[in-house]
Motif scaffolding. Sequence first.
Motif, PDB file in Angstrom:
ATOM      1  N   TYR A 306      37.929  25.563  -5.906  1.00 14.89           N
ATOM      2  CA  TYR A 306      38.720  24.338  -5.917  1.00 14.89           C
ATOM      3  C   TYR A 306      38.533  23.636  -7.255  1.00 14.89           C
ATOM      4  O   TYR A 306      37.412  23.524  -7.774  1.00 14.89           O
ATOM      5  CB  TYR A 306      38.287  23.416  -4.787  1.00 14.89           C
ATOM      6  N   THR A 307      39.643  23.166  -7.833  1.00 17.24           N
ATOM      7  CA  THR A 307      39.622  22.368  -9.058  1.00 17.24           C
ATOM      8  C   THR A 307      39.549  20.900  -8.662  1.00 17.24           C
ATOM      9  O   THR A 307      40.452  20.386  -8.010  1.00 17.24           O
ATOM     10  CB  THR A 307      40.876  22.631  -9.913  1.00 17.24           C
ATOM     11  N   ALA A 308      38.477  20.248  -9.075  1.00 14.23           N
ATOM     12  CA  ALA A 308      38.209  18.881  -8.620  1.00 14.23           C
ATOM     13  C   ALA A 308      38.479  17.876  -9.736  1.00 14.23           C
ATOM     14  O   ALA A 308      38.195  18.136 -10.914  1.00 14.23           O
ATOM     15  CB  ALA A 308      36.772  18.759  -8.146  1.00 14.23           C
ATOM     16  N   TYR A 309      39.009  16.726  -9.330  1.00 17.71           N
ATOM     17  CA  TYR A 309      39.321  15.668 -10.286  1.00 17.71           C
ATOM     18  C   TYR A 309      38.555  14.382  -9.991  1.00 17.71           C
ATOM     19  O   TYR A 309      38.699  13.393 -10.711  1.00 17.71           O
ATOM     20  CB  TYR A 309      40.831  15.391 -10.291  1.00 17.71           C
ATOM     21  N   GLU A 310      37.780  14.386  -8.933  1.00 18.59           N
ATOM     22  CA  GLU A 310      36.921  13.248  -8.633  1.00 18.59           C
ATOM     23  C   GLU A 310      35.727  13.744  -7.840  1.00 18.59           C
ATOM     24  O   GLU A 310      35.770  14.823  -7.226  1.00 18.59           O
ATOM     25  CB  GLU A 310      37.671  12.176  -7.845  1.00 18.59           C
ATOM     26  N   SER A 311      34.670  12.983  -7.838  1.00 19.74           N
ATOM     27  CA  SER A 311      33.477  13.355  -7.092  1.00 19.74           C
ATOM     28  C   SER A 311      33.776  13.362  -5.603  1.00 19.74           C
ATOM     29  O   SER A 311      34.567  12.551  -5.098  1.00 19.74           O
ATOM     30  CB  SER A 311      32.341  12.370  -7.388  1.00 19.74           C
ATOM     31  N   GLY A 312      33.165  14.297  -4.894  1.00 16.52           N
ATOM     32  CA  GLY A 312      33.405  14.385  -3.466  1.00 16.52           C
ATOM     33  C   GLY A 312      32.630  15.539  -2.854  1.00 16.52           C
ATOM     34  O   GLY A 312      31.754  16.145  -3.490  1.00 16.52           O
ATOM     35  N   PHE A 313      32.979  15.854  -1.625  1.00 17.35           N
ATOM     36  CA  PHE A 313      32.318  16.950  -0.922  1.00 17.35           C
ATOM     37  C   PHE A 313      33.357  17.693  -0.091  1.00 17.35           C
ATOM     38  O   PHE A 313      34.419  17.164   0.243  1.00 17.35           O
ATOM     39  CB  PHE A 313      31.170  16.442  -0.043  1.00 17.35           C
ATOM     40  N   PHE A 314      33.036  18.927   0.246  1.00 12.19           N
ATOM     41  CA  PHE A 314      33.898  19.730   1.095  1.00 12.19           C
ATOM     42  C   PHE A 314      33.622  19.389   2.559  1.00 12.19           C
ATOM     43  O   PHE A 314      32.470  19.235   2.963  1.00 12.19           O
ATOM     44  CB  PHE A 314      33.640  21.219   0.854  1.00 12.19           C
ATOM     45  N   GLN A 315      34.714  19.301   3.318  1.00 11.22           N
ATOM     46  CA  GLN A 315      34.625  19.039   4.752  1.00 11.22           C
ATOM     47  C   GLN A 315      35.242  20.228   5.482  1.00 11.22           C
ATOM     48  O   GLN A 315      36.383  20.578   5.220  1.00 11.22           O
ATOM     49  CB  GLN A 315      35.370  17.756   5.110  1.00 11.22           C
ATOM     50  N   LEU A 316      34.472  20.831   6.374  1.00 13.34           N
ATOM     51  CA  LEU A 316      34.929  22.035   7.054  1.00 13.34           C
ATOM     52  C   LEU A 316      34.928  21.820   8.557  1.00 13.34           C
ATOM     53  O   LEU A 316      34.096  21.077   9.100  1.00 13.34           O
ATOM     54  CB  LEU A 316      34.016  23.222   6.720  1.00 13.34           C
ATOM     55  N   ALA A 317      35.864  22.489   9.230  1.00 13.34           N
ATOM     56  CA  ALA A 317      35.920  22.422  10.690  1.00 13.34           C
ATOM     57  C   ALA A 317      36.606  23.671  11.212  1.00 13.34           C
ATOM     58  O   ALA A 317      37.464  24.248  10.546  1.00 13.34           O
ATOM     59  CB  ALA A 317      36.669  21.174  11.157  1.00 13.34           C
ATOM     60  N   HIS A 318      36.209  24.092  12.418  1.00 16.57           N
ATOM     61  CA  HIS A 318      36.859  25.227  13.059  1.00 16.57           C
ATOM     62  C   HIS A 318      37.011  24.953  14.545  1.00 16.57           C
ATOM     63  O   HIS A 318      36.256  24.171  15.134  1.00 16.57           O
ATOM     64  CB  HIS A 318      36.056  26.518  12.856  1.00 16.57           C
ATOM     65  N   HIS A 319      38.012  25.600  15.128  1.00 16.28           N
ATOM     66  CA  HIS A 319      38.211  25.565  16.578  1.00 16.28           C
ATOM     67  C   HIS A 319      38.123  26.990  17.083  1.00 16.28           C
ATOM     68  O   HIS A 319      38.832  27.879  16.613  1.00 16.28           O
ATOM     69  CB  HIS A 319      39.566  24.961  16.936  1.00 16.28           C
ATOM     70  N   SER A 320      37.237  27.213  18.037  1.00 15.71           N
ATOM     71  CA  SER A 320      37.026  28.557  18.549  1.00 15.71           C
ATOM     72  C   SER A 320      38.019  28.875  19.656  1.00 15.71           C
ATOM     73  O   SER A 320      38.235  28.071  20.562  1.00 15.71           O
ATOM     74  CB  SER A 320      35.597  28.702  19.082  1.00 15.71           C
ATOM     75  N   GLU A 321      38.636  30.063  19.563  1.00 10.85           N
ATOM     76  CA  GLU A 321      39.512  30.524  20.634  1.00 10.85           C
ATOM     77  C   GLU A 321      38.711  30.936  21.869  1.00 10.85           C
ATOM     78  O   GLU A 321      39.253  30.973  22.972  1.00 10.85           O
ATOM     79  CB  GLU A 321      40.358  31.702  20.141  1.00 10.85           C
ATOM     80  N   ASP A 322      37.443  31.241  21.673  1.00  9.21           N
ATOM     81  CA  ASP A 322      36.560  31.584  22.787  1.00  9.21           C
ATOM     82  C   ASP A 322      35.998  30.291  23.367  1.00  9.21           C
ATOM     83  O   ASP A 322      35.289  29.558  22.679  1.00  9.21           O
ATOM     84  CB  ASP A 322      35.417  32.477  22.296  1.00  9.21           C
ATOM     85  N   PRO A 323      36.318  29.961  24.630  1.00  9.27           N
ATOM     86  CA  PRO A 323      35.844  28.681  25.168  1.00  9.27           C
ATOM     87  C   PRO A 323      34.324  28.582  25.263  1.00  9.27           C
ATOM     88  O   PRO A 323      33.783  27.474  25.398  1.00  9.27           O
ATOM     89  CB  PRO A 323      36.488  28.632  26.563  1.00  9.27           C
ATOM     90  N   PHE A 324      33.633  29.718  25.179  1.00 13.09           N
ATOM     91  CA  PHE A 324      32.183  29.692  25.277  1.00 13.09           C
ATOM     92  C   PHE A 324      31.505  29.495  23.921  1.00 13.09           C
ATOM     93  O   PHE A 324      30.286  29.371  23.852  1.00 13.09           O
ATOM     94  CB  PHE A 324      31.677  30.979  25.934  1.00 13.09           C
ATOM     95  N   ILE A 325      32.295  29.462  22.852  1.00  6.00           N
ATOM     96  CA  ILE A 325      31.778  29.188  21.516  1.00  6.00           C
ATOM     97  C   ILE A 325      32.188  27.772  21.135  1.00  6.00           C
ATOM     98  O   ILE A 325      33.361  27.408  21.219  1.00  6.00           O
ATOM     99  CB  ILE A 325      32.333  30.186  20.475  1.00  6.00           C
ATOM    100  N   SER A 326      31.236  26.971  20.712  1.00  4.29           N
ATOM    101  CA  SER A 326      31.540  25.567  20.413  1.00  4.29           C
ATOM    102  C   SER A 326      32.343  25.443  19.124  1.00  4.29           C
ATOM    103  O   SER A 326      32.207  26.256  18.201  1.00  4.29           O
ATOM    104  CB  SER A 326      30.245  24.766  20.287  1.00  4.29           C
ATOM    105  N   ASP A 327      33.196  24.437  19.079  1.00  5.74           N
ATOM    106  CA  ASP A 327      33.828  24.060  17.826  1.00  5.74           C
ATOM    107  C   ASP A 327      32.752  23.505  16.898  1.00  5.74           C
ATOM    108  O   ASP A 327      31.648  23.161  17.333  1.00  5.74           O
ATOM    109  CB  ASP A 327      34.905  23.003  18.064  1.00  5.74           C
ATOM    110  N   GLY A 328      33.077  23.410  15.632  1.00  5.83           N
ATOM    111  CA  GLY A 328      32.070  22.903  14.699  1.00  5.83           C
ATOM    112  C   GLY A 328      32.689  22.278  13.471  1.00  5.83           C
ATOM    113  O   GLY A 328      33.862  22.498  13.154  1.00  5.83           O
TER     114      GLY A 328
END
Length: 436
Positions: A306-328
């Motif tokens: 990623y080409t950044a133009y200001e200070s910051g941080f990466f924000q990640l999230a996922h949704h699991s198709e397996d209901p027994f695996i938690s989202d995160g």
Amino acid sequence: MARIRAALTTAAAAALLCVSTPAAHASDQLAITYVSSVNDDLGTLLVRAHSGSDITAITAHLIAEGTDHEVATLNLDDFTLHDGNAHDGTWFTKQPLQLPELGTYRVDVDMTDADGDHISQAWAGTLSYIAVPQFPEFTADRTNIDNEHRDLTVTGVLKAKLPNRDLVAMPHRTVDIVADYFDTAASVTTDDQGRFTAPVHLDNAATLQANYYYDYTLPNYIGAQSQEMQVGINQIPTRYILQTSTQRINRGESVTLTGRLEKQTVDGWEPLAGVSGGILYGPNHDVYTQVGGFTTAADGTFSTVYTAYESGFFQLAHHSEDPFISDGRADSSLVYVLQPVTYRDFTASRSDHQTVHAEGHMDFPNAEPATIHVAIQYSPDGKSWTTLTRVVALWDGMGNGFSADVTMKRPGYFRAYYEGGDSYQSVGSDSVHVGR
């Protein structure tokens, strides 16, 4: 008092009929509004009526449906005023009726008021003298399932509330265990005491109910549903391990984010492959830019540039198709993006044999700090620098101007230097040689 005439020979079809039948008026004053069973107490008969004067006599005739057989006659003494008053009220029978057979009964009513008005209404209403099944117990041995344990056992009991208020077991009846209101997860038959036990397999969280459906072999018993039972999932925890290629870059440069998504197992944390998610970048969770998405490889890893133009941080999230695996979700460490700093000019010249005058101008193309501290530095060889003084640059119409007079008898090199910290680039001006 109630007078039982004759036993019914045929049970009527099961139906909870509490719909009133409009009564014809024998006079302008006296009228029967409706007659029916009490909704939650089907063996109790209610009569609703009004008149211009007190109602002094009520006679209700219970007729077996489809016949002319009168099975009971009720008089005013069999009723109590439930609400209202004697000229406009609702009367309930004092006790549930004791009839020989379940079924649906036609109710004819005779009524007289204090003015002598009289009304006779054939089929003024209906008594639904039928049984109401219910599930006083419905439980499961587990309230949550997990990936390795998706089976549970439900238990319960099916009983019927009779019109006389007796509660009796319903043996040898089919009960369906339904998941999420439509999927039959199990079907079981009650024992001699109306109890049942059924194994249920689930592949997701669900709402369970026990259902007893209308059975034509018991025509005077309606269907029933238990209370809802919520079964949840104990999900497998997930975590991100994130690393950025650098913590400090100049504006417009690129930073690489690498990550690994893992799931927790009995043997520890293991890669979680084939999971997709999204990546944002920004200074906080309210201000961000969409970077793109990711899908984890077989070893749970992924990366993005990623080409950044200001200070910051990466924000990640996922949704699991397996209901027994938690989202995160997770955040990377902060990436400091240093904004550019330039010098319009810088000069240094000797004022006398021991003093050097230095001055110049600075620019901040994108964002300007509130206070601009500039160091005036000296080096005998132009390589190793020593700070002689610090001044504050102020706008003078040509840029952020600064100047200083420093004591230095020796010849050498002079420059201005700006220490940018975590927000700006640290930049020195071109050096200027000053002799004796």
